[in-house]
Design an enzyme around this catalytic site. Structure first.
Site, short mmCIF file in Angstrom:
data_model
loop_
_atom_site.label_atom_id
_atom_site.label_comp_id
_atom_site.label_asym_id
_atom_site.label_seq_id
_atom_site.Cartn_x
_atom_site.Cartn_y
_atom_site.Cartn_z
N THR A 163 0.95 -1.40 -0.12
CA THR A 163 0.03 -0.11 0.04
C THR A 163 0.65 1.22 0.09
O THR A 163 0.72 2.15 -0.72
CB THR A 163 -0.88 -0.07 1.19
N ASN A 181 -6.05 -10.25 -7.44
CA ASN A 181 -5.93 -10.72 -5.92
C ASN A 181 -7.43 -11.61 -5.81
O ASN A 181 -7.42 -12.44 -4.90
CB ASN A 181 -5.85 -9.58 -4.95
N GLN A 222 0.47 -10.32 -6.09
CA GLN A 222 0.04 -11.44 -6.13
C GLN A 222 0.66 -12.32 -7.14
O GLN A 222 0.77 -13.80 -7.08
CB GLN A 222 -1.56 -11.75 -6.42
N SER A 250 4.89 -7.25 -1.89
CA SER A 250 4.34 -7.41 -0.52
C SER A 250 5.18 -8.49 0.20
O SER A 250 4.88 -9.52 -0.71
CB SER A 250 3.12 -7.29 -0.35
N CYS A 258 -8.96 -7.19 2.45
CA CYS A 258 -8.55 -5.75 2.84
C CYS A 258 -9.76 -4.82 3.24
O CYS A 258 -9.64 -3.37 3.18
CB CYS A 258 -7.82 -5.25 1.74
#
Length: 385
Positions: free
Chosen positions: A77, A155, A183, A201, A324
């Site tokens: 993010t 995702n 992803q 991530s 999320c």
């Protein structure tokens, strides 16, 4: 009193967070034992710096970039907010007046950029979830050079975009491409996407939450202004003492990640069993290339929240779309963009396999899913009578 021992739970929500890999746990533990600031010049500080730089090389290798191009952040993010700025530059260009973003991209990209609202164009997708490339071409031709954001793999549905072709189109129009590879990384080969910037991530790979990266995937990227200012960490691009334990775990997870056929066989086996149980089930994005680990589906008349609860009570963890949204079961902007019928979107479930998934997990979810669907259908028949 004695009873049957509790059956171990089955975790099939890797797209939300992958379980911590042993290699990442060991790397994080070693970093926590060191417990030193990597900006310090003494021996302990140099050892901490070495852990950060080793992780930087490992993350760069995962996506075929140079280590110097990796900027560590607190997660994807923050990486998106850092990269998606009007003053990103490269190849002799500095700054963009507008942002083009795919409608099915993650909320962190759709809403976390640093452009003014009236400078943003949302690009539609086709019913299979693939970007409408005619719409992309029209949007690129409609104004000055644009920064473009397109997710490598969704995702929710796992649909894989043709990033190389999109990158070529964007570059020919004088733009740059920022690609959310969160992803995709570790599940498909991301080393030759052709995008200018990749977003990553750590916890999606089996590392710890708290570490992500924006990666300059081409050598001519000129980063925009830092979001976090203060010290000179990350070469002045992101101030703040590095989260050495999470970064070390990120690097270890990146090194341990390797796309392979095994997880795809599990996904295919699950979907075959699902369609045997419910021939009227809809598997979203099935006609497009998809991540080998992801299956998003709905059964007509079955509400996602009820099915999630039934699976959870029987020891199987899956999700409904993105994880999320504060744990809520809500409508999916991804399925809305794909123009999926409402009676399917209300029942959308995502099953995502990963590095620790085994064949027995498929057997378990199929058994539990079959039982849950039987109960729900029987309940509907009773209500109708």
């Amino acid at each position: 009193m004695t009873g049957q021992p509790a059956r171990p739970r089955v975790y099939l929500d890797h797209n939300a967070t992958a379980p911590l890999r042993p290699e990442a746990r060991a790397a994080a533990g070693a970093a926590m034992d060191l417990a030193c600031n990597p900006s310090s010049v003494h021996a302990e500080g140099r050892r901490a710096r070495a852990l950060v730089e080793e992780a930087r090389s490992r993350v760069a290798s995962l996506v075929g970039a140079a280590p110097a191009g990796v900027v560590f952040t607190s997660g994807a993010t923050e990486a998106a907010a850092f990269a998606l700025t009007p003053d990103l530059g490269g190849d002799g260009r500095r700054g963009f007046g507008r942002l083009l973003v795919c409608a099915t991209d993650h909320a962190a990209v759709l809403h976390g950029h640093r452009f003014q609202r009236d400078a943003v164009t949302v690009l539609p997708v086709l019913p299979d979830g693939l970007l409408d490339r005619d719409a992309l071409g029209d949007a690129l031709a409609a104004g000055g050079p644009a920064l473009v954001a397109v997710q490598a793999a969704n995702n929710e549905t796992g649909v894989i975009q043709p990033v190389r072709e999109i990158a070529a189109t964007v570059r020919s129009a004088g733009g740059m491409l920022v690609c959310d590879a969160v992803q995709a990384a570790g599940r498909i080969d991301c080393r030759d996407f052709g995008a200018d910037v990749l977003l990553l991530s750590g916890h999606k790979l089996g590392g710890l939450a708290g570490a992500g990266a924006a990666v300059a995937a081409t050598p001519d990227v000129v980063w925009g202004a830092a979001m976090l200012r203060g010290g000179g960490q990350e070469r002045g691009r992101r101030a703040g003492t590095e989260n050495v334990a999470a970064i070390a775990a990120f690097g270890a997870a990146a090194a341990a990640s390797a796309p392979g056929p095994a997880v795809g066989a599990l996904r295919d086996r699950f979907e075959a069993a699902l369609l045997a149980l419910a021939p009227d089930a809809e598997i979203f994005g099935r006609g497009a290339p998809r991540l080998p680990n992801t299956s998003a589906f709905a059964v007509p008349g079955v509400v996602a929240e009820r099915l999630l609860m039934a699976l959870d009570l029987d020891g199987v963890a899956v999700s409904s779309g993105s994880a999320c949204a504060s744990g809520k079961v809500a409508g999916s902007h991804v399925l809305d963009a794909m123009k999926v019928k409402t009676d399917f979107t209300s029942g959308a479930i995502r099953v995502s396999f990963g590095w620790d998934s085994v064949a027995a997990d498929v057997d378990r979810i199929v058994h539990v899913l079959g039982t849950a669907l039987h109960r729900m259908r029987r309940g509907r028949l009773r209500a109708a009578a």
